[in-house]
Design an enzyme around this catalytic site. Structure first.
Site, PDB file in Angstrom:
ATOM      1  N   SER A  81      37.582  43.446  47.623  1.00 14.43           N
ATOM      2  CA  SER A  81      37.602  41.987  47.446  1.00 14.43           C
ATOM      3  C   SER A  81      38.757  41.559  46.543  1.00 14.43           C
ATOM      4  CB  SER A  81      36.276  41.513  46.839  1.00 14.43           C
ATOM      5  OG  SER A  81      36.060  42.138  45.583  1.00 14.43           O
ATOM      6  N   HIS A  82      39.312  42.489  45.750  1.00 20.56           N
ATOM      7  CA  HIS A  82      40.399  42.131  44.830  1.00 20.56           C
ATOM      8  C   HIS A  82      41.621  43.017  45.019  1.00 20.56           C
ATOM      9  CE1 HIS A  82      37.144  39.804  43.244  1.00 20.56           C
ATOM     10  NE2 HIS A  82      38.044  39.074  42.619  1.00 20.56           N
TER      11      HIS A  82
ATOM     12  N   GLU B 171      34.145  38.533  47.371  1.00 26.42           N
ATOM     13  CA  GLU B 171      33.060  39.043  48.228  1.00 26.42           C
ATOM     14  C   GLU B 171      32.635  37.965  49.225  1.00 26.42           C
ATOM     15  OE1 GLU B 171      31.930  41.964  48.585  1.00 26.42           O
ATOM     16  OE2 GLU B 171      32.832  42.939  46.848  1.00 26.42           O
TER      17      GLU B 171
HETATM   18  P1  NDP Z   1      29.687  43.670  41.337  1.00 26.50           P
HETATM   19  O1  NDP Z   1      28.412  42.897  41.314  1.00 26.50           O
HETATM   20  O2  NDP Z   1      30.067  44.336  42.602  1.00 26.50           O
HETATM   21  O3  NDP Z   1      29.653  44.802  40.226  1.00 26.50           O
HETATM   22  C1  NDP Z   1      29.510  44.454  38.880  1.00 26.50           C
HETATM   23  C2  NDP Z   1      29.389  45.682  38.023  1.00 26.50           C
HETATM   24  O4  NDP Z   1      28.120  46.300  38.255  1.00 26.50           O
HETATM   25  C3  NDP Z   1      30.432  46.758  38.331  1.00 26.50           C
HETATM   26  O5  NDP Z   1      30.836  47.351  37.146  1.00 26.50           O
HETATM   27  C4  NDP Z   1      29.668  47.735  39.226  1.00 26.50           C
HETATM   28  O6  NDP Z   1      30.161  49.056  39.153  1.00 26.50           O
HETATM   29  C5  NDP Z   1      28.287  47.643  38.660  1.00 26.50           C
HETATM   30  N1  NDP Z   1      27.231  47.922  39.646  1.00 26.50           N
HETATM   31  C6  NDP Z   1      27.121  47.410  40.890  1.00 26.50           C
HETATM   32  N2  NDP Z   1      26.000  47.865  41.475  1.00 26.50           N
HETATM   33  C7  NDP Z   1      25.388  48.685  40.571  1.00 26.50           C
HETATM   34  C8  NDP Z   1      24.200  49.476  40.581  1.00 26.50           C
HETATM   35  N3  NDP Z   1      23.398  49.510  41.643  1.00 26.50           N
HETATM   36  N4  NDP Z   1      23.903  50.203  39.491  1.00 26.50           N
HETATM   37  C9  NDP Z   1      24.710  50.179  38.407  1.00 26.50           C
HETATM   38  N5  NDP Z   1      25.859  49.459  38.340  1.00 26.50           N
HETATM   39  C10 NDP Z   1      26.190  48.717  39.413  1.00 26.50           C
HETATM   40  O7  NDP Z   1      30.895  42.759  40.833  1.00 26.50           O
HETATM   41  P2  NDP Z   1      31.128  41.181  41.027  1.00 26.50           P
HETATM   42  O8  NDP Z   1      30.908  40.861  42.458  1.00 26.50           O
HETATM   43  O9  NDP Z   1      30.374  40.436  40.009  1.00 26.50           O
HETATM   44  O10 NDP Z   1      32.699  41.078  40.688  1.00 26.50           O
HETATM   45  C11 NDP Z   1      33.644  41.697  41.548  1.00 26.50           C
HETATM   46  C12 NDP Z   1      35.016  41.602  40.973  1.00 26.50           C
HETATM   47  O11 NDP Z   1      35.479  40.276  41.010  1.00 26.50           O
HETATM   48  C13 NDP Z   1      35.181  42.050  39.520  1.00 26.50           C
HETATM   49  O12 NDP Z   1      36.159  43.068  39.485  1.00 26.50           O
HETATM   50  C14 NDP Z   1      35.680  40.800  38.791  1.00 26.50           C
HETATM   51  O13 NDP Z   1      36.623  41.072  37.752  1.00 26.50           O
HETATM   52  C15 NDP Z   1      36.349  40.070  39.915  1.00 26.50           C
HETATM   53  N6  NDP Z   1      36.496  38.640  39.625  1.00 26.50           N
HETATM   54  C16 NDP Z   1      37.732  38.162  39.277  1.00 26.50           C
HETATM   55  C17 NDP Z   1      37.912  36.820  38.982  1.00 26.50           C
HETATM   56  C18 NDP Z   1      39.244  36.295  38.548  1.00 26.50           C
HETATM   57  O14 NDP Z   1      39.362  35.111  38.285  1.00 26.50           O
HETATM   58  N7  NDP Z   1      40.264  37.110  38.427  1.00 26.50           N
HETATM   59  C19 NDP Z   1      36.802  35.861  39.095  1.00 26.50           C
HETATM   60  C20 NDP Z   1      35.544  36.484  39.394  1.00 26.50           C
HETATM   61  C21 NDP Z   1      35.412  37.821  39.674  1.00 26.50           C
HETATM   62  P3  NDP Z   1      31.075  49.678  40.357  1.00 26.50           P
HETATM   63  O15 NDP Z   1      32.408  49.022  40.200  1.00 26.50           O
HETATM   64  O16 NDP Z   1      31.108  51.136  40.112  1.00 26.50           O
HETATM   65  O17 NDP Z   1      30.406  49.297  41.649  1.00 26.50           O
END
Ligand code: NDP
Length: 341
Positions: free
Chosen positions: A45-46, A186
Site C-alpha cells: 500500500s506504500h 489499503e
Molecule cells: P496495519 O494495520 O497493517 O499494521 C499496523 C501494525 O500492526 C504493523 O506494525 C503490523 O506489523 C502490526 N500487525 C498487523 N497485524 C498484526 C497481528 N495480527 N499481530 C500483531 N501485529 C500485527 O497498518 P495500517 O493499515 O494502520 O498502516 C499501514 C501503513 O500506512 C503504515 O506503514 C503507515 O505508516 C502508513 N500510513 C502513512 C500515512 C502517511 O501520511 N504517510 C498515513 C497513514 C498511514 P507488520 O508490519 O509486521 O504486519
C-alpha cells in the site's frame, strides 16, 4: 498478476521515475530507498503503488523535488526542520545525524519537520534509529480524512504513528500504524480490486456507515481505530506533528480542486531516547524478559514479524510487485521494455 524484481533493480528504477518527474538525484535516491523498502517488506500500500501520486505532485509543482531542507537547532536537544515544500524523508535525512548526536549527549532529543510531504510508510523512518540503539517514536499528520469519534465529518488525517526499539541479538521491535481503522493505501487497493470493506471502516458524505471505498474516499470519512481511544491518538498525532511541529493542520489544507495535490503538505515529529541513560546498559537484555513472557502467554506474532519475514523472502527470491504497478513504474521512468523482468 505479479512480477519478481530484485531490490538492486527496483530502487534505481523508482529513483529514475522521480528524477524524470523533476526531483533532484539526491532527493530521488532517498525516496527510492523508502519506496523499494516498502515493496521488499510486503507493504504494497506504500510502495510502488504510490508512484503516480509522487509523480503527479512533482510534475504539477505542488511538491518541490529539488528542495534543500533548512535545519535549525532550537535548543540543546531540539531540531526544527523546514522541508522547503519537499519530501519529509529528505528533511529527516538532513537532521538525522545531529538528532542522534543530541540524543546520545542528552539522553533524549526531538525533531519536528514542517512544510514537508510524507506519502510513505513510517517504519523506514524509525527503524534505523533502533538499529543505532535508540528507542524512537515518530508520527506524521496529513490532510484531513478521519471523522473523530462521534463526529459527522472529517477533521484529522489518517495520522500514522510508529515505535521502534532495539532488541538483544535480533532486529528491532517496530510497529507502525495509521490512526484510522484502515490506511488510505489499503483502501485504494480495495477500491482497485472492487472489494467492499468491512463495517466500521468509514462513513459516507451523510455521516452514515458505508462499506464502499468510493464513498469513503470521496466525500465521506475514515473512522478512527478503537472508537474514542483511536480518536484520542489521532488528536495526539495532530498535536505533535502539526501543532508542535509548526505545520498545517489537516483541516487547514486548501488543496481541494488542485489535481496536482496528490500528497499532503504536513508535519512530522520524532522523539529519540537513549535507554542506557535510564535503564543502564542491560536495557536490551532485560527487554527480552518481556518478549519471552509474551511468547509464553501465546503471542506467536509480534508487530513487524510479517514484514521481516517478507524481507527475508525478498532477499532469497526477489520482490513480488503487482504487474500493473511495475509496468506503470517502467513507463514513468521512461525505461525501455528491457527493464521489465
Ligand atoms: P496495519 O494495520 O497493517 O499494521 C499496523 C501494525 O500492526 C504493523 O506494525 C503490523 O506489523 C502490526 N500487525 C498487523 N497485524 C498484526 C497481528 N495480527 N499481530 C500483531 N501485529 C500485527 O497498518 P495500517 O493499515 O494502520 O498502516 C499501514 C501503513 O500506512 C503504515 O506503514 C503507515 O505508516 C502508513 N500510513 C502513512 C500515512 C502517511 O501520511 N504517510 C498515513 C497513514 C498511514 P507488520 O508490519 O509486521 O504486519
Amino acid at each position: 498478476m505479479k512480477v519478481v524484481v530484485q531490490i538492486d533493480a527496483l530502487e534505481p528504477l523508482v529513483a529514475r521515475a522521480l528524477v524524470v518527474a523533476g526531483a533532484s538525484n539526491a532527493n530521488a535516491r532517498i525516496i527510492a530507498r523508502v519506496v523499494a523498502a516498502a515493496e521488499r517488506d510486503g507493504c504494497h500500500s506504500h510502495g510502488v503503488l504510490r508512484m503516480p501520486g509522487f509523480v503527479t505532485a512533482l510534475r504539477s509543482g505542488w511538491l518541490n523535488g529539488r528542495a534543500t531542507p533548512s535545519v535549525r537547532e532550537t535548543a540543546a536537544g531540539t531540531i526544527s526542520v523546514d522541508a522547503g515544500n519537499g519530501f519529509a524523508q529528505v528533511a529527516l535525512e538532513a537532521g538525522r545525524g545531529r538528532l542522534m548526536e543530541m540524543a546520545r549527549q542528552n539522553g533524549i532529543a526531538a525533531m519536528a519537520i514542517h512544510n514537508g510531504h510524507h506519502f510513505a510508510a513510517l517504519w523506514p523512518d524509525v527503524e534505523p534509529f533502533a538499529e543505532a540503539g535508540f528507542v524512537a517514536i515518530g508520527c506524521v499528520s496529513s490532510r484531513r480524512r478521519i471523522a473523530p469519534w462521534g463526529a459527522k465529518r472529517k477533521v484529522f488525517g489518517t495520522n500514522p504513528m510508529a515505535f521502534a526499539c532495539p532488541r538483544a541479538g535480533r532486529p528491532p521491535f517496530v510497529w507502525d500504524q495509521a490512526s484510522s481503522v484502515m490506511s488510505q493505501g489499503e483502501m485504494l487497493i480495495a477500491q482497485r480490486e472492487g472489494r467492499r470493506l468491512p463495517q466500521g471502516v468509514g462513513i459516507d458524505a451523510q455521516g452514515q456507515p458505508t462499506t464502499s471505498p468510493e464513498a469513503i474516499l470521496g466525500a465521506g470519512a475514515f473512522l478512527p481505530f478503537g472508537t474514542h481511544k483511536g480518536s484520542a491518538v489521532a488528536a495526539m498525532v495532530e498535536i505533535l506533528a502539526a501543532a508542535v511541529g509548526g505545520a498545517e493542520f489537516g483541516f487547514e489544507d486548501r488543496s481541494a480542486g488542485n489535481p496536482g495535490a496528490t500528497t499532503s503538505r504536513s508535519g512530522q515529529f520524532l522523539l529519540l531516547i537513549d535507554p542506557s541513560r535510564f535503564a543502564g546498559p542491560q536495557f536490551a537484555e532485560r527487554l527480552e524478559l518481556l518478549f519471552a513472557e509474551l511468547a509464553d502467554a501465546g503471542v506467536d506474532r509480534l508487530p513487524g514479524d510479517r514484514r521481516l519475514e517478507a524481507r527475508r523472502r525478498a532477499g532469497r527470491d526477489g520482490i513480488e510487485v503487482e504487474k500493473a504497478d511495475y509496468d506503470r513504474l517502467v513507463d514513468l521512468a521512461g525505461a525501455s521494455a528491457g527493464s521489465k523482468p
